[in-house]
Design an enzyme around this catalytic site. Structure first.
Site, PDB file in Angstrom:
ATOM      1  N   HIS A 175       0.814  13.087   0.414  1.00 23.62           N
ATOM      2  CA  HIS A 175       2.120  12.741   1.000  1.00 23.62           C
ATOM      3  C   HIS A 175       3.226  12.665  -0.046  1.00 23.62           C
ATOM      4  O   HIS A 175       4.243  12.011   0.184  1.00 23.62           O
ATOM      5  CB  HIS A 175       2.020  11.407   1.752  1.00 23.62           C
ATOM      6  CG  HIS A 175       1.245  11.490   3.036  1.00 23.62           C
ATOM      7  ND1 HIS A 175       0.692  10.394   3.655  1.00 23.62           N
ATOM      8  CD2 HIS A 175       0.943  12.555   3.821  1.00 23.62           C
ATOM      9  CE1 HIS A 175       0.070  10.784   4.771  1.00 23.62           C
ATOM     10  NE2 HIS A 175       0.197  12.085   4.888  1.00 23.62           N
ATOM     11  N   CYS A 225      20.700  21.127  -1.753  1.00 26.38           N
ATOM     12  CA  CYS A 225      20.462  22.160  -2.778  1.00 26.38           C
ATOM     13  C   CYS A 225      19.047  22.079  -3.362  1.00 26.38           C
ATOM     14  O   CYS A 225      18.694  22.894  -4.203  1.00 26.38           O
ATOM     15  CB  CYS A 225      21.511  22.068  -3.891  1.00 26.38           C
ATOM     16  SG  CYS A 225      21.286  20.639  -4.970  1.00 26.38           S
ATOM     17  N   CYS A 284      23.150  13.356  -4.703  1.00 27.83           N
ATOM     18  CA  CYS A 284      22.987  14.468  -5.659  1.00 27.83           C
ATOM     19  C   CYS A 284      24.333  14.764  -6.339  1.00 27.83           C
ATOM     20  O   CYS A 284      25.386  14.318  -5.882  1.00 27.83           O
ATOM     21  CB  CYS A 284      22.509  15.685  -4.868  1.00 27.83           C
ATOM     22  SG  CYS A 284      22.280  17.177  -5.835  1.00 27.83           S
ATOM     23  N   ALA A 319     -10.869  -3.739  -1.199  1.00 28.80           N
ATOM     24  CA  ALA A 319     -11.285  -2.574  -1.985  1.00 28.80           C
ATOM     25  C   ALA A 319     -11.616  -2.930  -3.435  1.00 28.80           C
ATOM     26  O   ALA A 319     -12.601  -2.432  -3.992  1.00 28.80           O
ATOM     27  CB  ALA A 319     -10.178  -1.520  -1.948  1.00 28.80           C
TER      28      ALA A 319
HETATM   29  P1  NAD Z   1      -1.969   1.990   6.783  1.00 28.90           P
HETATM   30  O1  NAD Z   1      -0.840   1.112   6.368  1.00 28.90           O
HETATM   31  O2  NAD Z   1      -1.857   2.669   8.101  1.00 28.90           O
HETATM   32  O3  NAD Z   1      -3.311   1.130   6.843  1.00 28.90           O
HETATM   33  C1  NAD Z   1      -3.731   0.342   5.763  1.00 28.90           C
HETATM   34  C2  NAD Z   1      -5.219   0.086   5.915  1.00 28.90           C
HETATM   35  O4  NAD Z   1      -5.660  -0.584   4.756  1.00 28.90           O
HETATM   36  C3  NAD Z   1      -5.593  -0.783   7.125  1.00 28.90           C
HETATM   37  O5  NAD Z   1      -6.655  -0.173   7.821  1.00 28.90           O
HETATM   38  C4  NAD Z   1      -6.027  -2.110   6.487  1.00 28.90           C
HETATM   39  O6  NAD Z   1      -7.073  -2.739   7.236  1.00 28.90           O
HETATM   40  C5  NAD Z   1      -6.532  -1.641   5.135  1.00 28.90           C
HETATM   41  N1  NAD Z   1      -6.483  -2.659   4.066  1.00 28.90           N
HETATM   42  C6  NAD Z   1      -5.643  -3.716   3.930  1.00 28.90           C
HETATM   43  N2  NAD Z   1      -5.921  -4.403   2.814  1.00 28.90           N
HETATM   44  C7  NAD Z   1      -6.953  -3.764   2.210  1.00 28.90           C
HETATM   45  C8  NAD Z   1      -7.708  -3.995   1.014  1.00 28.90           C
HETATM   46  N3  NAD Z   1      -7.436  -5.035   0.206  1.00 28.90           N
HETATM   47  N4  NAD Z   1      -8.701  -3.125   0.708  1.00 28.90           N
HETATM   48  C9  NAD Z   1      -9.004  -2.082   1.522  1.00 28.90           C
HETATM   49  N5  NAD Z   1      -8.330  -1.817   2.666  1.00 28.90           N
HETATM   50  C10 NAD Z   1      -7.311  -2.652   2.993  1.00 28.90           C
HETATM   51  O7  NAD Z   1      -2.210   2.998   5.599  1.00 28.90           O
HETATM   52  P2  NAD Z   1      -2.497   4.568   5.604  1.00 28.90           P
HETATM   53  O8  NAD Z   1      -3.654   4.867   6.472  1.00 28.90           O
HETATM   54  O9  NAD Z   1      -2.502   4.972   4.174  1.00 28.90           O
HETATM   55  O10 NAD Z   1      -1.254   5.270   6.311  1.00 28.90           O
HETATM   56  C11 NAD Z   1       0.050   4.859   6.056  1.00 28.90           C
HETATM   57  C12 NAD Z   1       0.978   5.849   5.385  1.00 28.90           C
HETATM   58  O11 NAD Z   1       1.843   5.011   4.666  1.00 28.90           O
HETATM   59  C13 NAD Z   1       0.377   6.758   4.351  1.00 28.90           C
HETATM   60  O12 NAD Z   1       0.771   8.032   4.669  1.00 28.90           O
HETATM   61  C14 NAD Z   1       1.058   6.399   3.018  1.00 28.90           C
HETATM   62  O13 NAD Z   1       1.736   7.530   2.518  1.00 28.90           O
HETATM   63  C15 NAD Z   1       2.154   5.449   3.371  1.00 28.90           C
HETATM   64  N6  NAD Z   1       2.241   4.241   2.529  1.00 28.90           N
HETATM   65  C16 NAD Z   1       1.915   4.307   1.200  1.00 28.90           C
HETATM   66  C17 NAD Z   1       1.988   3.175   0.422  1.00 28.90           C
HETATM   67  C18 NAD Z   1       1.617   3.288  -1.045  1.00 28.90           C
HETATM   68  O14 NAD Z   1       1.806   4.348  -1.630  1.00 28.90           O
HETATM   69  N7  NAD Z   1       1.062   2.252  -1.648  1.00 28.90           N
HETATM   70  C19 NAD Z   1       2.375   1.950   0.968  1.00 28.90           C
HETATM   71  C20 NAD Z   1       2.716   1.911   2.344  1.00 28.90           C
HETATM   72  C21 NAD Z   1       2.634   3.079   3.103  1.00 28.90           C
HETATM   73 ZN    ZN Z   2      22.323  18.758  -4.131  1.00 29.48          ZN
END
Ligand code: NAD
Ligand code: ZN
Length: 259
Positions: free
Chosen positions: A121, A132, A150, A234
Protein backbone atom coordinates in the site's frame (compact mmCIF):
# COMPACT_ATOMS: atom_id res chain seq x y z
CA UNK A 1 -1.69 -15.37 28.17
CA UNK A 2 -0.05 -16.65 24.97
CA UNK A 3 -0.37 -20.39 24.34
CA UNK A 4 3.13 -21.85 24.25
CA UNK A 5 1.69 -25.00 22.70
CA UNK A 6 0.36 -23.10 19.70
CA UNK A 7 3.61 -21.15 19.26
CA UNK A 8 5.57 -24.42 19.37
CA UNK A 9 3.23 -25.91 16.78
CA UNK A 10 3.96 -22.94 14.51
CA UNK A 11 7.70 -23.24 15.25
CA UNK A 12 7.60 -26.88 14.14
CA UNK A 13 6.01 -25.83 10.85
CA UNK A 14 8.73 -23.22 10.29
CA UNK A 15 11.71 -25.21 11.49
CA UNK A 16 14.11 -26.09 8.69
CA UNK A 17 12.15 -24.10 6.09
CA UNK A 18 13.61 -21.41 3.90
CA UNK A 19 10.39 -20.40 2.19
CA UNK A 20 8.21 -18.69 4.79
CA UNK A 21 6.58 -15.36 3.94
CA UNK A 22 4.83 -12.89 6.26
CA UNK A 23 1.79 -10.78 5.46
CA UNK A 24 1.53 -7.95 7.96
CA UNK A 25 -1.10 -5.33 8.73
CA UNK A 26 -1.63 -2.33 10.98
CA UNK A 27 -1.93 -4.55 14.10
CA UNK A 28 1.79 -5.35 14.07
CA UNK A 29 2.57 -1.66 14.61
CA UNK A 30 0.00 -1.02 17.35
CA UNK A 31 2.60 -1.85 20.02
CA UNK A 32 4.85 0.79 18.41
CA UNK A 33 2.17 3.39 19.15
CA UNK A 34 0.60 3.62 15.67
CA UNK A 35 -3.17 3.17 15.83
CA UNK A 36 -4.72 0.57 13.50
CA UNK A 37 -7.83 1.35 11.47
CA UNK A 38 -10.09 -1.30 12.97
CA UNK A 39 -10.33 -2.64 16.50
CA UNK A 40 -10.18 -0.89 19.87
CA UNK A 41 -8.72 2.65 19.63
CA UNK A 42 -8.62 2.21 15.84
CA UNK A 43 -8.71 5.34 13.68
CA UNK A 44 -12.10 4.32 12.27
CA UNK A 45 -13.67 4.96 15.65
CA UNK A 46 -12.92 8.62 14.98
CA UNK A 47 -12.91 8.84 11.19
CA UNK A 48 -15.39 7.30 8.76
CA UNK A 49 -13.34 5.51 6.06
CA UNK A 50 -15.81 6.53 3.35
CA UNK A 51 -15.14 10.17 4.18
CA UNK A 52 -11.45 9.96 4.96
CA UNK A 53 -9.77 7.12 3.09
CA UNK A 54 -11.02 7.17 -0.48
CA UNK A 55 -9.34 8.85 -3.42
CA UNK A 56 -12.65 10.54 -4.16
CA UNK A 57 -12.81 12.04 -0.64
CA UNK A 58 -9.19 13.17 -0.91
CA UNK A 59 -9.75 15.00 -4.20
CA UNK A 60 -13.00 16.55 -2.96
CA UNK A 61 -11.84 17.67 0.49
CA UNK A 62 -8.04 17.37 0.80
CA UNK A 63 -7.95 19.51 3.95
CA UNK A 64 -10.31 17.19 5.78
CA UNK A 65 -8.52 14.02 4.66
CA UNK A 66 -5.13 15.54 5.48
CA UNK A 67 -6.31 16.06 9.08
CA UNK A 68 -6.51 12.24 9.44
CA UNK A 69 -3.36 11.65 7.38
CA UNK A 70 -1.37 14.12 9.51
CA UNK A 71 -2.33 12.16 12.62
CA UNK A 72 -1.13 8.92 11.01
CA UNK A 73 2.02 10.60 9.68
CA UNK A 74 3.05 12.02 13.05
CA UNK A 75 2.39 8.65 14.72
CA UNK A 76 4.65 7.02 12.09
CA UNK A 77 7.39 9.64 12.50
CA UNK A 78 7.79 9.06 16.23
CA UNK A 79 7.54 5.27 16.06
CA UNK A 80 10.27 2.66 16.43
CA UNK A 81 10.09 -1.07 15.61
CA UNK A 82 8.74 -3.39 18.30
CA UNK A 83 9.59 -7.02 19.08
CA UNK A 84 7.43 -8.32 16.24
CA UNK A 85 9.21 -6.23 13.58
CA UNK A 86 12.59 -7.14 15.07
CA UNK A 87 11.63 -10.81 15.30
CA UNK A 88 10.68 -10.97 11.63
CA UNK A 89 14.01 -9.37 10.71
CA UNK A 90 15.73 -12.07 12.80
CA UNK A 91 13.78 -14.81 10.98
CA UNK A 92 14.99 -13.36 7.68
CA UNK A 93 18.60 -13.42 8.90
CA UNK A 94 18.11 -17.02 10.05
CA UNK A 95 17.12 -17.85 6.46
CA UNK A 96 13.60 -18.97 7.45
CA UNK A 97 11.62 -15.94 6.28
CA UNK A 98 12.00 -15.13 2.60
CA UNK A 99 10.04 -11.89 2.45
CA UNK A 100 7.41 -9.66 4.02
CA UNK A 101 4.35 -8.38 2.22
CA UNK A 102 3.16 -5.44 4.30
CA UNK A 103 -0.02 -3.41 4.08
CA UNK A 104 1.61 -0.92 6.43
CA UNK A 105 2.88 2.45 5.32
CA UNK A 106 5.12 3.15 8.33
CA UNK A 107 8.52 1.80 7.20
CA UNK A 108 9.01 -0.08 10.50
CA UNK A 109 9.96 -3.41 8.90
CA UNK A 110 12.86 -1.75 7.10
CA UNK A 111 13.80 0.15 10.28
CA UNK A 112 13.94 -3.22 12.07
CA UNK A 113 16.42 -4.54 9.47
CA UNK A 114 14.16 -6.56 7.17
CA UNK A 115 15.44 -6.38 3.64
CA UNK A 116 12.90 -8.08 1.39
CA UNK A 117 9.84 -5.96 2.09
CA UNK A 118 7.03 -5.53 -0.41
CA UNK A 119 5.06 -2.37 0.35
CA UNK A 120 1.63 -3.32 -0.91
CA UNK A 121 0.00 0.00 0.00
CA UNK A 122 2.97 2.36 -0.48
CA UNK A 123 4.69 4.42 2.22
CA UNK A 124 3.89 7.60 4.17
CA UNK A 125 7.46 8.83 3.66
CA UNK A 126 6.83 10.12 0.17
CA UNK A 127 4.36 12.65 -1.19
CA UNK A 128 3.30 12.85 -4.81
CA UNK A 129 1.73 15.76 -6.68
CA UNK A 130 -1.77 14.97 -8.00
CA UNK A 131 -1.07 17.08 -11.10
CA UNK A 132 2.59 16.83 -12.23
CA UNK A 133 3.45 13.64 -10.24
CA UNK A 134 6.60 15.19 -8.77
CA UNK A 135 7.64 13.38 -5.59
CA UNK A 136 8.88 14.88 -2.30
CA UNK A 137 10.01 13.45 1.03
CA UNK A 138 7.09 13.96 3.44
CA UNK A 139 9.27 15.68 6.05
CA UNK A 140 10.17 18.49 3.59
CA UNK A 141 6.60 19.48 2.81
CA UNK A 142 4.52 18.62 5.87
CA UNK A 143 6.39 20.78 8.37
CA UNK A 144 3.84 23.62 8.48
CA UNK A 145 0.73 21.44 8.81
CA UNK A 146 -2.34 21.95 6.63
CA UNK A 147 -2.39 20.63 3.07
CA UNK A 148 1.12 20.33 1.60
CA UNK A 149 1.45 21.71 -1.91
CA UNK A 150 3.75 21.10 -4.86
CA UNK A 151 5.97 23.70 -6.54
CA UNK A 152 3.31 23.77 -9.29
CA UNK A 153 0.69 24.86 -6.74
CA UNK A 154 -1.30 21.62 -6.74
CA UNK A 155 -1.98 19.48 -3.68
CA UNK A 156 0.32 16.66 -2.59
CA UNK A 157 -0.95 13.23 -1.66
CA UNK A 158 0.99 10.72 0.40
CA UNK A 159 2.20 7.92 -1.86
CA UNK A 160 -0.13 5.42 -0.22
CA UNK A 161 -2.99 3.48 -1.73
CA UNK A 162 -6.35 4.99 -0.81
CA UNK A 163 -9.61 3.10 -1.42
CA UNK A 164 -10.36 3.41 -5.12
CA UNK A 165 -6.69 3.32 -6.16
CA UNK A 166 -4.90 0.34 -7.71
CA UNK A 167 -2.10 -1.55 -5.97
CA UNK A 168 1.31 -0.50 -7.41
CA UNK A 169 1.86 -3.06 -10.19
CA UNK A 170 5.32 -4.22 -9.07
CA UNK A 171 4.16 -4.79 -5.49
CA UNK A 172 1.15 -6.72 -6.79
CA UNK A 173 3.35 -8.95 -9.00
CA UNK A 174 5.90 -9.58 -6.26
CA UNK A 175 3.24 -10.28 -3.64
CA UNK A 176 1.51 -12.82 -5.89
CA UNK A 177 4.82 -14.49 -6.65
CA UNK A 178 5.83 -14.70 -2.97
CA UNK A 179 2.41 -15.72 -1.66
CA UNK A 180 1.91 -18.30 -4.38
CA UNK A 181 5.22 -20.08 -3.76
CA UNK A 182 5.74 -20.01 0.02
CA UNK A 183 5.60 -23.04 2.31
CA UNK A 184 4.25 -21.14 5.32
CA UNK A 185 2.45 -17.80 5.39
CA UNK A 186 2.53 -15.87 8.67
CA UNK A 187 -0.46 -13.51 8.75
CA UNK A 188 0.18 -10.93 11.46
CA UNK A 189 -2.01 -8.06 12.68
CA UNK A 190 -4.41 -7.77 9.79
CA UNK A 191 -8.20 -7.79 9.92
CA UNK A 192 -8.15 -9.08 6.31
CA UNK A 193 -11.01 -6.76 5.49
CA UNK A 194 -9.19 -4.75 2.83
CA UNK A 195 -9.27 -6.08 -0.73
CA UNK A 196 -7.21 -7.24 -2.62
CA UNK A 197 -4.73 -7.79 0.28
CA UNK A 198 -7.25 -10.12 1.95
CA UNK A 199 -6.90 -12.51 -1.01
CA UNK A 200 -3.21 -13.13 -0.34
CA UNK A 201 -3.74 -15.80 2.38
CA UNK A 202 -6.27 -17.53 0.12
CA UNK A 203 -3.72 -17.60 -2.70
CA UNK A 204 -1.07 -19.13 -0.42
CA UNK A 205 -3.48 -21.68 0.95
CA UNK A 206 -4.62 -22.74 -2.51
CA UNK A 207 -0.96 -23.14 -3.52
CA UNK A 208 -0.46 -25.57 -0.62
CA UNK A 209 1.07 -23.35 2.08
CA UNK A 210 0.25 -23.63 5.79
CA UNK A 211 -1.25 -20.42 7.20
CA UNK A 212 -0.38 -19.22 10.71
CA UNK A 213 -2.40 -16.27 11.97
CA UNK A 214 -1.20 -14.04 14.83
CA UNK A 215 -3.91 -11.68 16.06
CA UNK A 216 -5.60 -11.10 19.43
CA UNK A 217 -8.96 -11.50 17.63
CA UNK A 218 -10.18 -14.08 15.14
CA UNK A 219 -10.85 -12.78 11.62
CA UNK A 220 -12.87 -14.24 8.79
CA UNK A 221 -9.65 -15.99 7.70
CA UNK A 222 -9.48 -17.89 10.99
CA UNK A 223 -12.30 -20.23 10.05
CA UNK A 224 -11.64 -20.44 6.33
CA UNK A 225 -7.90 -20.54 5.56
CA UNK A 226 -5.95 -20.46 8.82
CA UNK A 227 -4.26 -23.65 10.06
CA UNK A 228 -3.02 -22.25 13.37
CA UNK A 229 -4.44 -19.12 15.00
CA UNK A 230 -2.30 -17.84 17.86
CA UNK A 231 -4.32 -15.27 19.81
CA UNK A 232 -2.33 -12.49 21.49
CA UNK A 233 -0.09 -9.51 20.84
CA UNK A 234 2.32 -9.86 17.90
CA UNK A 235 5.48 -8.73 19.74
CA UNK A 236 5.29 -11.40 22.44
CA UNK A 237 4.27 -14.20 20.09
CA UNK A 238 6.97 -13.46 17.49
CA UNK A 239 9.58 -13.12 20.26
CA UNK A 240 8.71 -16.59 21.61
CA UNK A 241 8.59 -18.00 18.07
CA UNK A 242 12.09 -16.69 17.31
CA UNK A 243 13.46 -18.03 20.57
CA UNK A 244 11.94 -21.49 19.92
CA UNK A 245 13.40 -21.51 16.41
CA UNK A 246 16.81 -20.25 17.59
CA UNK A 247 16.92 -23.12 20.03
CA UNK A 248 16.19 -25.51 17.19
CA UNK A 249 18.88 -23.97 14.94
CA UNK A 250 21.64 -23.05 17.42
CA UNK A 251 22.76 -26.47 18.68
CA UNK A 252 23.65 -27.40 15.09
CA UNK A 253 25.51 -24.19 14.22
CA UNK A 254 27.25 -24.07 17.62
CA UNK A 255 28.90 -27.43 16.94
CA UNK A 256 30.81 -25.82 14.05
CA UNK A 257 32.56 -27.77 11.27
CA UNK A 258 33.17 -31.44 12.06
CA UNK A 259 36.62 -32.30 10.88
P1 NAD B 1 -6.83 -3.13 10.46
O1 NAD B 1 -6.73 -1.81 11.14
O2 NAD B 1 -8.02 -3.36 9.60
O3 NAD B 1 -6.84 -4.29 11.55
C1 NAD B 1 -5.85 -4.38 12.54
C2 NAD B 1 -5.83 -5.80 13.06
O4 NAD B 1 -4.74 -5.91 13.96
C3 NAD B 1 -7.10 -6.23 13.81
O5 NAD B 1 -7.52 -7.48 13.33
C4 NAD B 1 -6.63 -6.31 15.27
O6 NAD B 1 -7.31 -7.34 15.99
C5 NAD B 1 -5.16 -6.64 15.10
N1 NAD B 1 -4.30 -6.24 16.22
C6 NAD B 1 -4.46 -5.22 17.11
N2 NAD B 1 -3.44 -5.18 17.98
C7 NAD B 1 -2.60 -6.18 17.64
C8 NAD B 1 -1.36 -6.67 18.18
N3 NAD B 1 -0.79 -6.08 19.24
N4 NAD B 1 -0.77 -7.73 17.57
C9 NAD B 1 -1.35 -8.34 16.50
N5 NAD B 1 -2.52 -7.93 15.96
C10 NAD B 1 -3.13 -6.85 16.53
O7 NAD B 1 -5.47 -3.33 9.69
P2 NAD B 1 -5.18 -3.88 8.22
O8 NAD B 1 -5.80 -5.20 8.03
O9 NAD B 1 -3.71 -3.70 8.02
O10 NAD B 1 -5.93 -2.91 7.19
C11 NAD B 1 -5.94 -1.53 7.37
C12 NAD B 1 -5.25 -0.69 6.32
O11 NAD B 1 -4.82 0.42 7.06
C13 NAD B 1 -4.01 -1.25 5.70
O12 NAD B 1 -4.16 -1.14 4.34
C14 NAD B 1 -2.87 -0.29 6.09
O13 NAD B 1 -2.29 0.26 4.93
C15 NAD B 1 -3.53 0.87 6.75
N6 NAD B 1 -2.92 1.31 8.02
C16 NAD B 1 -1.56 1.21 8.20
C17 NAD B 1 -1.00 1.61 9.39
C18 NAD B 1 0.50 1.49 9.56
O14 NAD B 1 1.22 1.59 8.57
N7 NAD B 1 1.00 1.23 10.75
C19 NAD B 1 -1.79 2.10 10.44
C20 NAD B 1 -3.19 2.20 10.22
C21 NAD B 1 -3.73 1.79 9.00
ZN1 ZN C 1 3.07 19.45 -9.10
Amino acid sequence: MVSLDLVRKAARLLSGRRDAVALTGAGISVESGIPAFRGAQGLWEKYDPGEYATLHAFMRSPRKVWSMLSELLSACEGATPNGAHLGLAALERMGILRSIITQNVDGLHQAAGSRRVIEYHGNMDALVCVSCWKRFPARDRCAEGGVPVCECGQILKPDVVLFGEPIPWLAQEQAEEEAGSCGVLLVIGTSAEVSPACNIPVLSREAGAAVVEINPEPTHLTRTVTDIHIPGPASEIVRILVSELSRAVLPLSETGPRD
